[in-house]
Design an enzyme around this catalytic site. Structure first.
Site, mmCIF file in Angstrom:
data_model
loop_
_atom_site.group_PDB
_atom_site.id
_atom_site.type_symbol
_atom_site.label_atom_id
_atom_site.label_comp_id
_atom_site.label_asym_id
_atom_site.label_seq_id
_atom_site.Cartn_x
_atom_site.Cartn_y
_atom_site.Cartn_z
ATOM 1 N N LYS A 125 0.818 -1.325 0.006
ATOM 2 C CA LYS A 125 0.119 -0.176 -0.090
ATOM 3 C C LYS A 125 0.930 1.463 -0.028
ATOM 4 O O LYS A 125 1.971 1.144 0.591
ATOM 5 C CB LYS A 125 -0.983 -0.076 1.318
ATOM 6 C CG LYS A 125 -1.818 -1.119 1.381
ATOM 7 C CD LYS A 125 -3.095 -0.683 2.183
ATOM 8 C CE LYS A 125 -4.237 -1.658 2.248
ATOM 9 N NZ LYS A 125 -4.648 -2.152 3.325
ATOM 10 N N HIS A 128 -0.308 7.277 2.624
ATOM 11 C CA HIS A 128 -0.908 8.665 2.566
ATOM 12 C C HIS A 128 -0.896 9.561 3.724
ATOM 13 O O HIS A 128 -0.480 9.224 4.706
ATOM 14 C CB HIS A 128 -2.391 8.172 1.902
ATOM 15 C CG HIS A 128 -3.144 7.429 3.058
ATOM 16 N ND1 HIS A 128 -3.379 7.944 4.235
ATOM 17 C CD2 HIS A 128 -3.599 6.357 2.785
ATOM 18 C CE1 HIS A 128 -4.356 6.813 4.688
ATOM 19 N NE2 HIS A 128 -4.351 5.690 3.829
ATOM 20 N N HIS A 131 -1.050 8.152 7.305
ATOM 21 C CA HIS A 131 0.035 7.645 8.150
ATOM 22 C C HIS A 131 0.983 8.596 8.600
ATOM 23 O O HIS A 131 2.249 8.238 9.249
ATOM 24 C CB HIS A 131 1.146 6.756 7.040
ATOM 25 C CG HIS A 131 0.035 5.586 6.387
ATOM 26 N ND1 HIS A 131 -0.308 5.704 5.148
ATOM 27 C CD2 HIS A 131 -0.421 4.508 7.081
ATOM 28 C CE1 HIS A 131 -0.844 4.606 4.919
ATOM 29 N NE2 HIS A 131 -0.971 3.834 5.986
#
Ligand code: ARG
Length: 562
Positions: A125, A128, A131
């Protein structure tokens, strides 16, 4: 110098209370007219059987105060102490001058270890803005604890376990190619996964389950591919960690615990804690007003909580931590409460040392983050845009600066971290581009700028000689406020550590910068008579060091020029 302690020491004998207790009773009055410290005599009244104002005036008459106490006043049941600004300035600045960038550091944590589980990204992943907080908050808590003498173990508990990885492997075998993944990184993995979800038929679903089983069983081909997916993800995120100047001591993620869950489950069984209920093995927590903690699926497969349990035991055994912090959004409040409770019920007293440090959710310009709807901002994009903006500004304001690129990085990254760590951690934050990239007002660049101002004053001045400082020159309001602010720093760090709240330091930075600016505009430094100039240079040097240290604790650099 610890004024409170010295006042308490002086009062100790006549008050008949140990200095330590007195220190806790001494207050900082709400108004300047009431002095710098106040001692309420109400508690003594019961013991001494006298009215508080009478006790206050007796103490005033009989106790010999340290010489930095300029005046003692009785007001109601209070004794108010006024500290000589000159003595205070001398004491505070001498201490900071000697300690330099170590001012505020302590040995509180000597011999103790803190594990900090933060950032903890998911494989395949892209990071974005959701985080950002765990990453910068965790890194700052790590810095703060190290500064206080703790041994810190930073752990990135990778999300690298789950049936989705079987799907990804299967998709790669059918449609993937190595060069494409090498070139596009995580994006290529995401594309494969999305395509699988769209196009996979029954056969492929069966195959995907088989691939996951192969990962579980350590099949060499499956493990090789899967490790490669992990490397791809970590290589992508390494750029972000590099920019943020973050390093981890361990990347032991969920898959690391696959062979360590069994022992925990066996222990739970032996302790009669595991029950089969509604198709899963659980530990019931009704008594504690919590839903059951699910630990095994009906087929015996472990889940997120099982791996967190195994991780807690592993960390305790490996690091013998004094505390283990989990810097994870509050959506996982229940998960951690359950896991910690299970450890406690298993009979381990160190369950109390497992601490969830929750923080608020991030939305994007008023909307919930959603990759599907396109309401998502990737972290690398945020950092790069911040750096671009900083570069433009540096280019415009200071085109001849030597290390422009480095400064642009320090300023851009500083703006983003400062923005994220400014609000209390539990508040939900709404991400706005113009706010994250704002360089005016209470922002990282504003604080960095105050630091460069100190550096430039010191660079232009003759050499600092603290022995020549005339501390009487620091009695004006602006100087007094700046010095009080500098004096407060060690306590600010302790508060931030105790509350797991770096925002206390962020706000402190803003007010220190403000105080210095006020001092700078109110007072001439260069060209003043020697004693006065040296005193003001000394404040400037101390401010420079404290700003640099404080920003450093947040993970922000302090350039000397910008
Ligand atoms: N990877 C998880 C997530 O993104 C966070 C893991 C937090 N740490 C832990 N030990 N559970 O939600």
């Amino acid at each position: 110098m610890d004024f409170k302690k010295l006042i308490a020491d002086a009062l100790e004998e006549k008050a008949g209370i140990p200095s330590k207790e007195l220190q806790e009773m001494i207050e900082i009055p709400p108004k300047k007219e009431m002095g710098d410290f106040a001692f309420p005599c109400f508690k003594l009244a019961r013991v001494l059987r006298k009215a508080p104002p009478m006790i206050a005036s007796e103490l005033k008459d009989t106790v010999t105060m340290p010489d930095f106490v300029k005046q003692v006043q009785v007001e109601g049941g209070y004794l108010n102490f006024f500290i000589s600004p000159e003595k205070r300035a001398a004491a505070v600045l001498t201490e900071i001058n000697e300690a330099g960038e170590k001012y505020g550091a302590s040995s509180l944590g000597d011999g103790k270890t803190v594990c900090i589980d933060y950032s903890s990204i998911n494989i395949a992943k892209r990071c974005h803005i959701g985080h950002l907080t765990t990453t910068v908050l965790g890194a700052s808590l790590a810095n703060i604890h190290r500064f206080l003498g703790y041994e810190v173990v930073s752990i990135n508990h990778l999300g690298d376990w789950g049936t989705q990885f079987g799907k990804m492997l299967c998709a790669f075998k059918h449609w993937g190619n190595k060069e494409d993944v090498e070139a596009k990184g995580v994006n290529a993995l995401i594309e494969l996964y999305v395509r699988f979800e769209k196009e996979a038929d029954e056969d492929m679903q069966t195959e995907a389950r088989a691939w996951f089983k192969k990962i579980e069983d350590d099949d060499p081909e499956a493990i090789e591919l899967f490790s490669w997916f992990k490397d791809i993800t970590l290589k992508d995120v390494a750029e972000i960690y590099d920019l943020l100047n973050i390093k981890f001591d361990s990347y032991a993620g969920e898959s690391f615990y696959k062979d360590k869950c069994g022992a925990v489950v066996d222990e739970l069984k032996a302790k009669n804690m595991l029950e089969f209920s509604e198709g899963a093995y659980v530990v019931k927590l009704d008594e504690f007003d919590m839903p059951p903690c699910i630990l095994l699926k009906s087929d015996g497969a472990s889940i997120y909580a099982t791996r967190d349990l195994a991780a807690a035991f592993y960390r305790k055994k490996t690091y013998d931590f004094d505390k283990c912090l989990y810097v994870v959004a509050y959506q996982q409040n229940l998960h951690f409460k359950q896991v910690f409770k299970v450890v406690e019920l298993m009979g381990y007293p160190w369950a109390k040392d497992l601490v969830h440090v929750p923080f608020g959710m991030v939305s994007y310009e008023g909307q919930t983050l959603s990759t599907r709807k396109g309401h998502v901002v990737y972290l690398d994009e945020v950092l790069h845009r911040a750096i671009d903006k900083a570069r433009d500004i540096v280019e415009e304001k200071n085109p001849n600066l030597e290390n422009k690129e480095q400064v642009a990085k320090q300023v851009g990254i500083g703006a983003v971290i400062f923005y994220d760590l400014f609000s209390g951690k539990i508040k939900d934050v709404d991400f706005w581009w113009d706010r994250a990239l704002n360089f005016e007002g209470e922002t990282g660049p504003y604080v960095q700028y105050a630091h460069t101002r100190c550096c430039s004053v010191l660079a232009k001045a003759p050499e600092l000689d603290a022995n020549k400082a005339d501390f009487a020159a620091l009695s004006d309001d602006a100087s007094c406020e700046l010095i009080a602010c500098l004096e407060a720093f060690p306590q600010i760090v302790l508060d931030a550590a105790e509350k797991y709240e770096p925002s206390i330091i962020t706000r402190y930075c803003a007010s220190l910068a403000q105080n210095y600016n006020k001092f700078y505009f109110d007072n001439r430094i260069l060209g003043e008579e020697e004693g006065v100039m040296q005193a003001r240079l000394l404040v400037t040097k101390c401010t420079r060091d404290v700003i640099k240290t404080a920003l450093g604790l947040l993970g922000i650099d302090a350039p000397e020029k910008m």
